[in-house]
Structure formats: structure tokens, C-alpha cells
Design a protein around this motif. Structure first.
Motif, PDB file in Angstrom:
ATOM      1  N   ILE A  82       0.866  -1.179   0.000  1.00 16.30           N
ATOM      2  CA  ILE A  82       0.000   0.000   0.000  1.00 16.30           C
ATOM      3  C   ILE A  82       0.901   1.228   0.000  1.00 16.30           C
ATOM      4  O   ILE A  82       2.056   1.171   0.427  1.00 16.30           O
ATOM      5  N   ASP A  83       0.378   2.335  -0.479  1.00 11.32           N
ATOM      6  CA  ASP A  83       1.175   3.553  -0.555  1.00 11.32           C
ATOM      7  C   ASP A  83       0.957   4.479   0.641  1.00 11.32           C
ATOM      8  O   ASP A  83       1.718   5.427   0.832  1.00 11.32           O
ATOM      9  N   SER A  84      -0.061   4.216   1.433  1.00 14.52           N
ATOM     10  CA  SER A  84      -0.298   5.037   2.619  1.00 14.52           C
ATOM     11  C   SER A  84       0.595   4.561   3.764  1.00 14.52           C
ATOM     12  O   SER A  84       0.836   3.365   3.921  1.00 14.52           O
ATOM     13  N   VAL A  85       1.096   5.519   4.537  1.00 17.13           N
ATOM     14  CA  VAL A  85       1.968   5.201   5.666  1.00 17.13           C
ATOM     15  C   VAL A  85       1.559   6.033   6.867  1.00 17.13           C
ATOM     16  O   VAL A  85       1.381   7.254   6.761  1.00 17.13           O
ATOM     17  N   ALA A  86       1.404   5.387   8.011  1.00 16.57           N
ATOM     18  CA  ALA A  86       1.044   6.095   9.237  1.00 16.57           C
ATOM     19  C   ALA A  86       2.189   6.993   9.688  1.00 16.57           C
ATOM     20  O   ALA A  86       3.367   6.665   9.512  1.00 16.57           O
ATOM     21  N   ASP A  87       1.837   8.119  10.270  1.00 18.19           N
ATOM     22  CA  ASP A  87       2.820   9.065  10.801  1.00 18.19           C
ATOM     23  C   ASP A  87       2.987   8.786  12.297  1.00 18.19           C
ATOM     24  O   ASP A  87       2.104   9.099  13.091  1.00 18.19           O
ATOM     25  N   PRO A  92       5.178  16.928  19.840  1.00 19.39           N
ATOM     26  CA  PRO A  92       5.384  17.700  21.069  1.00 19.39           C
ATOM     27  C   PRO A  92       4.451  18.899  21.232  1.00 19.39           C
ATOM     28  O   PRO A  92       4.255  19.397  22.338  1.00 19.39           O
ATOM     29  N   SER A  93       3.876  19.372  20.130  1.00 21.22           N
ATOM     30  CA  SER A  93       3.003  20.555  20.191  1.00 21.22           C
ATOM     31  C   SER A  93       1.575  20.190  19.808  1.00 21.22           C
ATOM     32  O   SER A  93       1.324  19.162  19.179  1.00 21.22           O
ATOM     33  N   LEU A  94       0.634  21.066  20.189  1.00 17.48           N
ATOM     34  CA  LEU A  94      -0.770  20.839  19.843  1.00 17.48           C
ATOM     35  C   LEU A  94      -0.954  20.826  18.332  1.00 17.48           C
ATOM     36  O   LEU A  94      -1.691  19.983  17.787  1.00 17.48           O
ATOM     37  N   ARG A  95      -0.292  21.750  17.650  1.00 16.25           N
ATOM     38  CA  ARG A  95      -0.400  21.806  16.195  1.00 16.25           C
ATOM     39  C   ARG A  95       0.078  20.506  15.566  1.00 16.25           C
ATOM     40  O   ARG A  95      -0.535  19.985  14.639  1.00 16.25           O
ATOM     41  N   ARG A  96       1.196  19.998  16.088  1.00 17.40           N
ATOM     42  CA  ARG A  96       1.751  18.745  15.564  1.00 17.40           C
ATOM     43  C   ARG A  96       0.817  17.571  15.847  1.00 17.40           C
ATOM     44  O   ARG A  96       0.653  16.670  15.019  1.00 17.40           O
ATOM     45  N   LYS A  97       0.174  17.561  17.025  1.00 19.37           N
ATOM     46  CA  LYS A  97      -0.765  16.493  17.361  1.00 19.37           C
ATOM     47  C   LYS A  97      -1.955  16.493  16.421  1.00 19.37           C
ATOM     48  O   LYS A  97      -2.415  15.445  15.966  1.00 19.37           O
ATOM     49  N   ILE A  98      -2.465  17.696  16.108  1.00 18.63           N
ATOM     50  CA  ILE A  98      -3.594  17.802  15.181  1.00 18.63           C
ATOM     51  C   ILE A  98      -3.185  17.326  13.793  1.00 18.63           C
ATOM     52  O   ILE A  98      -3.921  16.594  13.119  1.00 18.63           O
ATOM     53  N   GLU A  99      -1.984  17.717  13.386  1.00 13.24           N
ATOM     54  CA  GLU A  99      -1.471  17.309  12.079  1.00 13.24           C
ATOM     55  C   GLU A  99      -1.332  15.789  11.995  1.00 13.24           C
ATOM     56  O   GLU A  99      -1.723  15.175  10.992  1.00 13.24           O
ATOM     57  N   ARG A 100      -0.788  15.197  13.048  1.00 15.63           N
ATOM     58  CA  ARG A 100      -0.600  13.740  13.048  1.00 15.63           C
ATOM     59  C   ARG A 100      -1.940  13.019  13.071  1.00 15.63           C
ATOM     60  O   ARG A 100      -2.101  11.978  12.417  1.00 15.63           O
ATOM     61  N   HIS A 101      -2.919  13.549  13.804  1.00 12.98           N
ATOM     62  CA  HIS A 101      -4.230  12.917  13.863  1.00 12.98           C
ATOM     63  C   HIS A 101      -4.921  12.968  12.495  1.00 12.98           C
ATOM     64  O   HIS A 101      -5.534  11.977  12.075  1.00 12.98           O
ATOM     65  N   ARG A 102      -4.817  14.098  11.819  1.00 10.16           N
ATOM     66  CA  ARG A 102      -5.414  14.218  10.484  1.00 10.16           C
ATOM     67  C   ARG A 102      -4.756  13.228   9.519  1.00 10.16           C
ATOM     68  O   ARG A 102      -5.437  12.589   8.713  1.00 10.16           O
ATOM     69  N   LYS A 104      -3.357  10.437  10.355  1.00  8.48           N
ATOM     70  CA  LYS A 104      -3.778   9.102  10.781  1.00  8.48           C
ATOM     71  C   LYS A 104      -5.117   8.730  10.150  1.00  8.48           C
ATOM     72  O   LYS A 104      -5.294   7.627   9.615  1.00  8.48           O
ATOM     73  N   ILE A 105      -6.079   9.641  10.214  1.00  9.84           N
ATOM     74  CA  ILE A 105      -7.400   9.382   9.634  1.00  9.84           C
ATOM     75  C   ILE A 105      -7.281   9.148   8.129  1.00  9.84           C
ATOM     76  O   ILE A 105      -7.883   8.214   7.571  1.00  9.84           O
ATOM     77  N   LYS A 106      -6.488   9.990   7.464  1.00  4.90           N
ATOM     78  CA  LYS A 106      -6.304   9.867   6.016  1.00  4.90           C
ATOM     79  C   LYS A 106      -5.644   8.541   5.660  1.00  4.90           C
ATOM     80  O   LYS A 106      -6.056   7.855   4.720  1.00  4.90           O
ATOM     81  N   SER A 107      -4.609   8.158   6.423  1.00  5.31           N
ATOM     82  CA  SER A 107      -3.888   6.921   6.154  1.00  5.31           C
ATOM     83  C   SER A 107      -4.780   5.703   6.363  1.00  5.31           C
ATOM     84  O   SER A 107      -4.778   4.772   5.550  1.00  5.31           O
ATOM     85  N   GLU A 108      -5.549   5.702   7.451  1.00  4.38           N
ATOM     86  CA  GLU A 108      -6.423   4.563   7.734  1.00  4.38           C
ATOM     87  C   GLU A 108      -7.542   4.448   6.714  1.00  4.38           C
ATOM     88  O   GLU A 108      -7.935   3.340   6.325  1.00  4.38           O
ATOM     89  N   LEU A 109      -8.067   5.585   6.262  1.00  2.00           N
ATOM     90  CA  LEU A 109      -9.106   5.562   5.228  1.00  2.00           C
ATOM     91  C   LEU A 109      -8.547   4.974   3.935  1.00  2.00           C
ATOM     92  O   LEU A 109      -9.204   4.156   3.274  1.00  2.00           O
ATOM     93  N   ALA A 110      -7.324   5.376   3.573  1.00  2.03           N
ATOM     94  CA  ALA A 110      -6.692   4.831   2.365  1.00  2.03           C
ATOM     95  C   ALA A 110      -6.472   3.327   2.507  1.00  2.03           C
ATOM     96  O   ALA A 110      -6.647   2.562   1.545  1.00  2.03           O
ATOM     97  N   LEU A 111      -6.113   2.879   3.706  1.00  2.00           N
ATOM     98  CA  LEU A 111      -5.907   1.452   3.950  1.00  2.00           C
ATOM     99  C   LEU A 111      -7.203   0.669   3.773  1.00  2.00           C
ATOM    100  O   LEU A 111      -7.226  -0.370   3.096  1.00  2.00           O
ATOM    101  N   ILE A 112      -8.294   1.171   4.360  1.00  2.00           N
ATOM    102  CA  ILE A 112      -9.586   0.477   4.251  1.00  2.00           C
ATOM    103  C   ILE A 112     -10.049   0.440   2.799  1.00  2.00           C
ATOM    104  O   ILE A 112     -10.534  -0.588   2.307  1.00  2.00           O
TER     105      ILE A 112
END
Length: 429
Positions: A82-87, A92-102, A104-112
């Protein structure tokens, strides 16, 4: 009325028999991240044992380490990229957490969406996603797959009251799907589920232990072994006690505790050396910190890919070790530790999570507390100076692991539950 009841009972019995006899068309082992270790070896062990009973296929990112791809090939296991890869990078920052969560959702959707290309109706999808983090993705997967399994390698941690309530809600949502199942890989992980699921769900949740391949262990021990030649090839000393660790060179594995203990031991004696085998790519900061311990030629970092392309090569290489040490802070039941013990190597590890299920202090190995470099140093000195103790712990550890964490038994449990899942109806929380 009696005839109708008899007919209904007969039909119900026949339907049950048909469901029980049904086999999965295929079993897919799936993950979307690049780091690999015990979870993948666990999958490989089960898959290699059941591939003659049902079709087996692996699905993982295209950028996966070539060594793991080779492990699949050597076992005759099919795989897709598969071409999607989890981050999984730090946030360490709130901005980074939001970015990683977004991401994650995109990667898991591509996997499904990728998995939906397969006919999953009569398939088992054994996926590395956790219910408390990926409930949406797992729910979507349960709607399109015949049966969905996840493995819990680690026990659920202690969390705040509000997070515990949130996790219980997530478990309740996913456990409503009759085709959702959990395989804890140790007793400690299973017990940690109790606050989140019903007694009925827990009762039908079998432990499929992290395990070793006894045939591979025996093959490693029986193989021709030019100890002096291998030591020379990797630039390792021939006249010192060797302490090995195998795994990712990361904080949770206790890498700096390992090096601090090494430094403490070397202040008292120099006839010992330390080796860490890893597939991790070190940063400049990691390299600088290693140098700061001043271990010089007494510490060697060995790339696992340089040891060999097959898992058996790693097992053979481990035979160089006089002592095995894994000072982890967080673990389930690490395969590298079990393999070292199965090879008869006296082992030291930490009193965390499921490790005490394998390492019985003073009987099958030595247990220390996580983060205690002084205790690790003392245990290593004790083993270094007592050859008879090394033999005893090595022999006892090998016997315990082969009796309790056997790949053959675990594969049988997994296949039996894959099959039975097609006739089972979920009981919810």
C-alpha cells in the motif's frame, strides 16, 4: 406442533454445523506503519503455520524495510504493497498532534479503501489497529470484512477517569460488531481489558501468546557455527563476555539504561563487551549521545540487515551472546527475549507488563526494575562472574519458553478461532 419444533431444531442444528465447518477464504495480515519488530514476527509465525489450511496474504507499506519483505518471501508468503503510511513521529506541540491525527485518519481511510478491492466477505482481516485509537476505521472494516481481528501486544495503561470513560465508549461501539475479535498476546494484556468489556466478551477472548518457532530455534542451535569467524567479521572481541540486546534502538527499549549499565560495569572490569542489534536508523543526536558514554570499542551497534536476510540468521547470530539484556520500560512480551531464552542464553529483563510471565526471577532469568541502571549492572556482573548460574538460568529459561510460548500451539489457537468466528455471534459489552 411437536413436528414443527423438531424440524426447527433440526434446521438450527444443521445451520450450526455448516457455520462451524466453514473456513475463511483467506487471512489478510495488515498494518500501515514502517517500523517493524515483534508484532510482525508474531504474524509471520502464525501465517507460516496456517498457509496450508487457507490462503494467506500480507498487506503493508511499499517503503517497508527490505529485510521484512525477505522474511515473507523466505516463508513463501504472498504480500501486497500500500502507498499510505502512518505518521508515528513525535508530536510535542498541539499543532503537531492535530497534524498527526489528520494524517492518521487519512492513512487509515486509504488502507480500508485498498482492502475493499479484495472480496472480504468470507475473509479474516487481522489488522494492527487499536480499538481505543482507530474505532472509526475498525467499524468501517467490520462492515465490509467477514471477520476482523486485532492483537493487543501491550496491556492498556492506567489513564485518567475521563479517558477511561472515552475508551470504554469506543470499545462498546466496536464490540457491537459480531465479527470483531481481540487476541491478547499475553495474560497481562487480557486482564487489562476487564474494565472496558463485558465478562462474556472477555471469556471468548483467547490469549495467543507471543511465541517462538521451536523448529527455527533447533535449526539455529544445530547449524555449523564458526564463532571465531563471525566475531572477526563483525569486529567483535574474541576474549570477552558478550552482552547482547536485539530490538529497535529507542527509549522505550531502555537503550540509555543499557549503556549506563555498561559504563558502570566497565569501571570495574574490562573483560566484557556490549552489542545491540537493530534495524533502527540513528540520528546524529543518537550517535553523539552514544559517544558521550565513553564506551569505545566495548560497545558495538550492529545493523540486523548486515547479519543476514533471513530471520534464522539473526537466531544464529544470537548464539554469540553469553548474556542477553533487555531493559525495556514498556513491553508486551518481547519475541527477542523469548528467542534468546529459547536458545539457552541467560537473560535479564524488567519487571514490566508481561515480561514476568517468561522471566521468573532467579529461576528462568533475572528481573530488575525499569530504569534501574545500577540493578542491571549488578545483574550483569553477577552473571559474568558465575558461569554455573549462567548455565542454570539458560537451561531453565529455554525449557520454560519452549513449553509455554510455542508457535505451533499459538497458530492452532489462531486458526481455530478464525474458523469458529464465522459461526459466533457477538454478545456485546
Amino acid at each position: 406442533m411437536t413436528d414443527r419444533r423438531h424440524l426447527a431444531k433440526h434446521l438450527k442444528s444443521e445451520i450450526a454445523k455448516n457455520h462451524i465447518a466453514k473456513k475463511p477464504k483467506q487471512v489478510l495480515y495488515v498494518w500501515d506503519y514502517l517500523e517493524w519488530g515483534g508484532a510482525q514476527i508474531y504474524f509471520l509465525g502464525i501465517a507460516a503455520r496456517i498457509k496450508h489450511e487457507t490462503e494467506v496474504r500480507f498487506v503493508f507499506p511499499r517503503a517497508t524495510d527490505r529485510q521484512l519483505v525477505n522474511f515473507c518471501a523466505e516463508r513463501g508468503l504472498e504480500y501486497e504493497f500500500i502507498d499510505s503510511v502512518a505518521d508515528l513521529k513525535p508530536a510535542p506541540s498541539l499543532r503537531r498532534k492535530i497534524e498527526r491525527h489528520r494524517h492518521k485518519i487519512k492513512s487509515e481511510l486509504a488502507l480500508i479503501n485498498f482492502l475493499k478491492k479484495h472480496d472480504l466477505k468470507d475473509s479474516v482481516v487481522h489488522v494492527e489497529l487499536s480499538p481505543w485509537q482507530s474505532v472509526v476505521a475498525l467499524s468501517r472494516l467490520c462492515r465490509c470484512a467477514g471477520q476482523v481481528f486485532v492483537t493487543m501486544h501491550n496491556a492498556l495503561p492506567a489513564v485518567s477517569k475521563w479517558r477511561r470513560l472515552l475508551w470504554k465508549l469506543k470499545f462498546s461501539l466496536i464490540a457491537r460488531f459480531a465479527n470483531f475479535h481481540i487476541f491478547p498476546s499475553n495474560e497481562h494484556a487480557k486482564k487489562s481489558l476487564a474494565p472496558y468489556v463485558s465478562a462474556a466478551f472477555l471469556a471468548r477472548t483467547p490469549v495467543t501468546y507471543t511465541n517462538v518457532n521451536p523448529d527455527e530455534v533447533d535449526a539455529a542451535l544445530a547449524s555449523d557455527f564458526d564463532r571465531a569467524g563471525v566475531l572477526h567479521r563483525f569486529g567483535l572481541p574474541t576474549d570477552k563476555i558478550l552482552v547482547f540486546c536485539l530490538g529497535q534502538f529507542i527509549d522505550r527499549k531502555g537503550r540509555w539504561v543499557f549503556l549506563e549499565a555498561a559504563r558502570a560495569v566497565l569501571k570495574k572490569t574490562t573483560d566484557i563487551a556490549f552489542v545491540w542489534i537493530t534495524n533502527s536508523v540513528l540520528s546524529k543526536e543518537d550517535g553523539a549521545k552514544i559517544e558521550s558514554f565513553g564506551l569505545g570499542g566495548h560497545f558495538h551497534l550492529v545493523r540486523s540487515e548486515n547479519v543476514g536476510g533471513e530471520h534464522l540468521d539473526l537466531m544464529k547470530f544470537l548464539r554469540l551472546a553469553d548474556i542477553y539484556a533487555l531493559p525495556s520500560f514498556v513491553e508486551g512480551l518481547p519475541i527477542s527475549l523469548l528467542e534468546a531464552m529459547a536458545l539457552g542464553i541467560p537473560s535479564v529483563s524488567t519487571n514490566v507488563n508481561a515480561i514476568p510471565e517468561a522471566v521468573k526471577d532467579g529461576e528462568t532469568g533475572i528481573l530488575i526494575e525499569a530504569g534501574d541502571a545500577a540493578a542491571l549492572a549488578a545483574a550483569l556482573e553477577k552473571l559474568k562472574n558465575d558461569a554455573a548460574l549462567r548455565v542454570t538460568l539458560g537451561r531453565n529459561g529455554r525449557a520454560w519458553v519452549l513449553a509455554n510460548f510455542n508457535e505451533k500451539k499459538v497458530a492452532e489457537i489462531a486458526l481455530r478461532n478464525y474458523r469458529a468466528s464465522f459461526s459466533r455471534r457477538g454478545e456485546g459489552l
